[in-house]
Write a protein that holds these residues in place. Structure first.
Motif, PDB file in Angstrom:
ATOM      1  N   PRO A 126      21.119  40.290  -9.223  1.00  0.00           N
ATOM      2  CA  PRO A 126      22.598  39.949  -9.224  1.00  0.00           C
ATOM      3  C   PRO A 126      23.032  39.363  -8.008  1.00  0.00           C
ATOM      4  N   HIS A 127      24.078  38.241  -8.084  1.00  0.00           N
ATOM      5  CA  HIS A 127      24.364  37.601  -7.059  1.00  0.00           C
ATOM      6  C   HIS A 127      25.668  38.195  -6.251  1.00  0.00           C
ATOM      7  N   ASP A 128      26.094  37.831  -5.171  1.00  0.00           N
ATOM      8  CA  ASP A 128      27.127  38.395  -4.392  1.00  0.00           C
ATOM      9  C   ASP A 128      28.338  38.618  -5.161  1.00  0.00           C
ATOM     10  N   GLU A 129      28.745  37.744  -6.092  1.00  0.00           N
ATOM     11  CA  GLU A 129      29.997  37.925  -6.656  1.00  0.00           C
ATOM     12  C   GLU A 129      30.151  38.995  -7.964  1.00  0.00           C
ATOM     13  N   LEU A 130      28.813  39.536  -8.049  1.00  0.00           N
ATOM     14  CA  LEU A 130      28.732  40.707  -8.929  1.00  0.00           C
ATOM     15  C   LEU A 130      28.426  42.224  -8.428  1.00  0.00           C
ATOM     16  N   HIS A 131      28.163  42.084  -6.980  1.00  0.00           N
ATOM     17  CA  HIS A 131      27.838  43.184  -6.274  1.00  0.00           C
ATOM     18  C   HIS A 131      29.200  44.257  -6.233  1.00  0.00           C
ATOM     19  N   HIS A 132      30.211  43.932  -6.449  1.00  0.00           N
ATOM     20  CA  HIS A 132      31.287  44.853  -6.822  1.00  0.00           C
ATOM     21  C   HIS A 132      31.201  45.886  -7.867  1.00  0.00           C
ATOM     22  N   ILE A 133      30.149  45.523  -8.599  1.00  0.00           N
ATOM     23  CA  ILE A 133      29.808  46.304  -9.842  1.00  0.00           C
ATOM     24  C   ILE A 133      28.400  46.837  -9.901  1.00  0.00           C
ATOM     25  N   LYS A 134      27.581  46.031  -9.493  1.00  0.00           N
ATOM     26  CA  LYS A 134      26.004  46.201  -9.308  1.00  0.00           C
ATOM     27  C   LYS A 134      25.405  45.397  -8.274  1.00  0.00           C
ATOM     28  N   LYS A 135      24.970  46.111  -7.356  1.00  0.00           N
ATOM     29  CA  LYS A 135      24.100  45.425  -6.366  1.00  0.00           C
ATOM     30  C   LYS A 135      22.647  45.987  -6.176  1.00  0.00           C
ATOM     31  N   GLU A 136      22.332  47.094  -7.000  1.00  0.00           N
ATOM     32  CA  GLU A 136      20.966  47.770  -7.068  1.00  0.00           C
ATOM     33  C   GLU A 136      20.041  46.924  -7.560  1.00  0.00           C
ATOM     34  N   ASN A 137      18.789  47.085  -7.432  1.00  0.00           N
ATOM     35  CA  ASN A 137      17.652  46.305  -8.075  1.00  0.00           C
ATOM     36  C   ASN A 137      17.750  46.504  -9.677  1.00  0.00           C
ATOM     37  N   ILE A 138      17.247  45.517 -10.297  1.00  0.00           N
ATOM     38  CA  ILE A 138      17.518  45.632 -11.792  1.00  0.00           C
ATOM     39  C   ILE A 138      15.984  46.114 -12.381  1.00  0.00           C
ATOM     40  N   GLY A 139      15.882  47.186 -12.528  1.00  0.00           N
ATOM     41  CA  GLY A 139      14.409  47.890 -13.048  1.00  0.00           C
ATOM     42  C   GLY A 139      14.326  47.990 -14.563  1.00  0.00           C
ATOM     43  N   LEU A 140      13.588  48.562 -14.915  1.00  0.00           N
ATOM     44  CA  LEU A 140      13.019  48.730 -16.463  1.00  0.00           C
ATOM     45  C   LEU A 140      14.332  49.054 -17.027  1.00  0.00           C
ATOM     46  N   ILE A 141      14.763  50.209 -16.735  1.00  0.00           N
ATOM     47  CA  ILE A 141      16.186  50.569 -17.876  1.00  0.00           C
ATOM     48  C   ILE A 141      17.143  49.645 -17.868  1.00  0.00           C
ATOM     49  N   GLU A 142      17.605  48.776 -16.827  1.00  0.00           N
ATOM     50  CA  GLU A 142      18.600  47.964 -16.808  1.00  0.00           C
ATOM     51  C   GLU A 142      17.773  46.864 -17.622  1.00  0.00           C
ATOM     52  N   VAL A 143      16.752  46.297 -17.541  1.00  0.00           N
ATOM     53  CA  VAL A 143      16.072  45.244 -18.158  1.00  0.00           C
ATOM     54  C   VAL A 143      16.269  45.267 -19.561  1.00  0.00           C
ATOM     55  N   MET A 144      16.083  46.557 -20.174  1.00  0.00           N
ATOM     56  CA  MET A 144      16.008  47.055 -21.560  1.00  0.00           C
ATOM     57  C   MET A 144      17.512  46.927 -22.392  1.00  0.00           C
ATOM     58  N   GLY A 145      18.685  46.828 -21.160  1.00  0.00           N
ATOM     59  CA  GLY A 145      20.053  46.993 -21.783  1.00  0.00           C
ATOM     60  C   GLY A 145      20.622  48.207 -21.471  1.00  0.00           C
ATOM     61  N   LEU A 146      20.465  49.141 -20.440  1.00  0.00           N
ATOM     62  CA  LEU A 146      21.168  50.288 -19.928  1.00  0.00           C
ATOM     63  C   LEU A 146      21.613  50.005 -18.538  1.00  0.00           C
TER      64      LEU A 146
END
Length: 525
Positions: free
Chosen positions: A408-428
């Motif tokens: 996630p690029h800077d403009e989205l860090h206000h919501i999500k800055k952390e790594n995109i792991g398995l759970i996020e990859v699948m849509g949660l």
């Protein structure tokens, strides 16, 4: 009151099947010793079963602090002590394992149903905290995406952080996944686990452990881990392990985080998978373009309609998927497409290597290079078919995107800055707890028309709000919560698009097909 709480806890243990009637007096005496009492006084109260486990434990913790048994009345120390309390009610590991294995012989689902309920009844999974998580679903062009603001994982208090700095550094257990956590008393920088039990499973002729996550982000969120503390690695063997688990527990999916920093999980030092009894948005997403991969014509393959770059493989034979998965992984590991800014390697000085330099490098030379390409794999059984989703990942960074080009690029860090792991990859989306307070403040500012930039806590959301406000003709107290939730969900959809190596435009999809052509051309060589 402590006598009432002891009686209530023993009643709870009997009701949940944690202890038998023959264990009652023994358990009471163990609790009396813990609280420095010589006898249990008779109490005239309402039915003990009317008191919730949370109330019982909070009452016991308050008493322990008042009596000087509990030295600090903070969340970290209270969690250490209430786990010790619950540990007195939990059967020995051998008893839990025997029951699980007996139920497994009847039906794998019966075994996991028992173990999941048991993990909650012992307070290893704290039901009352999980219930505080804020959850909703956002409709997107990719399907219904799950959003969670995590409130169940307690943050360390300043005193515990300070105490941890002065503690002797311990390497036991080596990490939160190690088998040595079973029954461990914990410390301020490591949670107590007296109420934790692990089920041994045989995975690919290796001894692994099966347990549930204490934070259960989704239904029956389980963790499967190597009994040895060994680093994560995505390879052909990993695919074999995933399908070995699915064969043993066909009602569960199982997947692995990628094995490189930025695109990997939070614990790369211990080989493990995550699974569960839940269907994510990505699993529901359809194949939008079917592929033919030479040499693997018996496998149905295709590109999934998903913001990240996913190849789905389907076959009645898991072994075929393991073979093709390995071929795709090995090809992707060494694949460079400069036109799409995909680089497989960089040298010791951090310079990205073009395709010709990568091709010229020998296997031994590549071992000295910094790898950037890997895969997040997910395996499942659907009817008579096995499925393997391969999510292409790349962890290249640049001066413009120091956290990752496919992050996630800077403009989205206000919501999500952390790594995109398995759970996020699948849509949660697992979003930080700070958002709960920030969204409450933001709501009042939007409704009142106040300047968002005047509040330091929410000023980072100003541009985002200015972008979505014009979409709505009427914003009121009645719909503001749903609007904010939907807009957060749409931001997360963009987060996944940023993490995708091939973008959802014409150029990106053409580049995706170049990789597929590369697979076919390489197979012919």
């Amino acid at each position: 009151m402590i006598n009432q709480y002891i009686t209530a806890l023993v009643t709870y243990g009997l009701k949940k099947g944690l202890i038998e009637e023959q264990d009652k007096i023994y358990t009471i005496n163990q609790l009396l010793e813990l609280f420095g009492l010589e006898e249990l006084e008779e109490t005239v109260t309402s039915k003990e079963s009317d008191i919730s486990l949370e109330q019982i434990l909070n009452g016991m913790l308050d008493y322990a602090y008042e009596q000087g048994i509990l030295k600090e009345n903070s969340i970290v120390y209270r969690d250490l002590f209430d786990t010790k309390i619950m540990g007195l009610l939990v059967p020995k590991p051998s008893e839990v394992i025997k029951k699980f294995q007996a139920l497994y012989k009847e039906n794998p689902k019966k075994a996991t149903d028992f173990y999941y309920t048991f993990s909650q009844d012992t307070d290893y999974i704290r039901r009352y905290r999980i219930a505080r998580d804020i959850k909703w679903v956002t409709k997107t062009e990719y399907g219904d995406i799950d959003i969670t603001i995590n409130l169940s994982k307690p943050e360390k208090d300043p005193k515990a952080i300070a105490a941890a700095k002065h503690m002797k550094q311990s390497g036991y257990p080596k990490c939160l996944l190690c088998k040595e956590n079973v029954g461990y008393s914990g410390r301020v920088n490591h949670p107590a686990r007296q109420n934790h039990r692990i089920i041994p499973v045989q995975i690919y002729n290796q001894k692994w452990g099966f347990q549930y996550s204490p934070y259960v982000y989704y239904n029956e969120h389980c963790i499967v881990f190597n009994y040895d503390h060994t680093p994560m690695k995505i390879d052909k063997t990993a695919f074999g392990k995933l399908f070995d688990f699915v064969k043993q527990f066909p009602h569960y999916f199982v997947g692995s985080n990628a094995d490189l920093p930025i695109v990997g999980g939070s614990i790369l030092t211990h080989d493990h998978f995550q699974g569960g009894n839940y269907e994510f948005a990505m699993a529901k997403a359809p194949i939008e373009k079917y592929l033919s991969i030479k040499g693997y014509e018996k496998v149905r393959a295709g590109i999934v309609k998903w913001p990240m770059s996913v190849i789905r493989l389907q076959a009645e034979s898991a072994e075929l998927l393991i073979e093709l998965g390995d071929y795709i992984l090995c090809s992707w590991r060494n694949y460079t497409d400069e036109a799409s800014f995909i680089y497989a390697y960089s040298d010791s000085d951090g310079n990205l290597l073009p395709a010709d330099k990568t091709a010229e490098s020998t296997s031994s030379e590549k071992l000295k290079l910094e790898p950037h390409n890997t895969i997040t794999p997910i395996a499942r059984k659907v009817g008579s078919f096995f499925e393997l989703d391969l999510v292409l990942r790349n962890n290249v960074t640049t001066n413009e995107h120091p956290f990752g080009v496919y992050h996630p690029h800077d403009e989205l860090h206000h919501i999500k800055k952390e790594n995109i792991g398995l759970i996020e990859v699948m849509g949660l989306a697992v979003l930080p707890s700070r958002l709960k307070e920030e969204m409450e403040i933001l709501k009042s500012y939007i409704l009142s028309g106040k300047d968002i930039s005047s509040n330091e806590m929410i000023s980072k959301h100003k541009k985002w709000v200015e972008e979505f406000i014009p979409k709505y003709q009427d914003i009121s107290e009645a719909n503001i919560d749903l609007i904010i939730q939907d807009e957060i969900g749409l931001v997360f959809s963009r987060v996944l698009e940023h993490a995708g190596v091939y973008k959802r435009n014409r150029e990106g999809q053409e580049a995706f097909l170049r990789f597929i052509n590369y697979l076919n051309e390489s197979h012919m060589k």
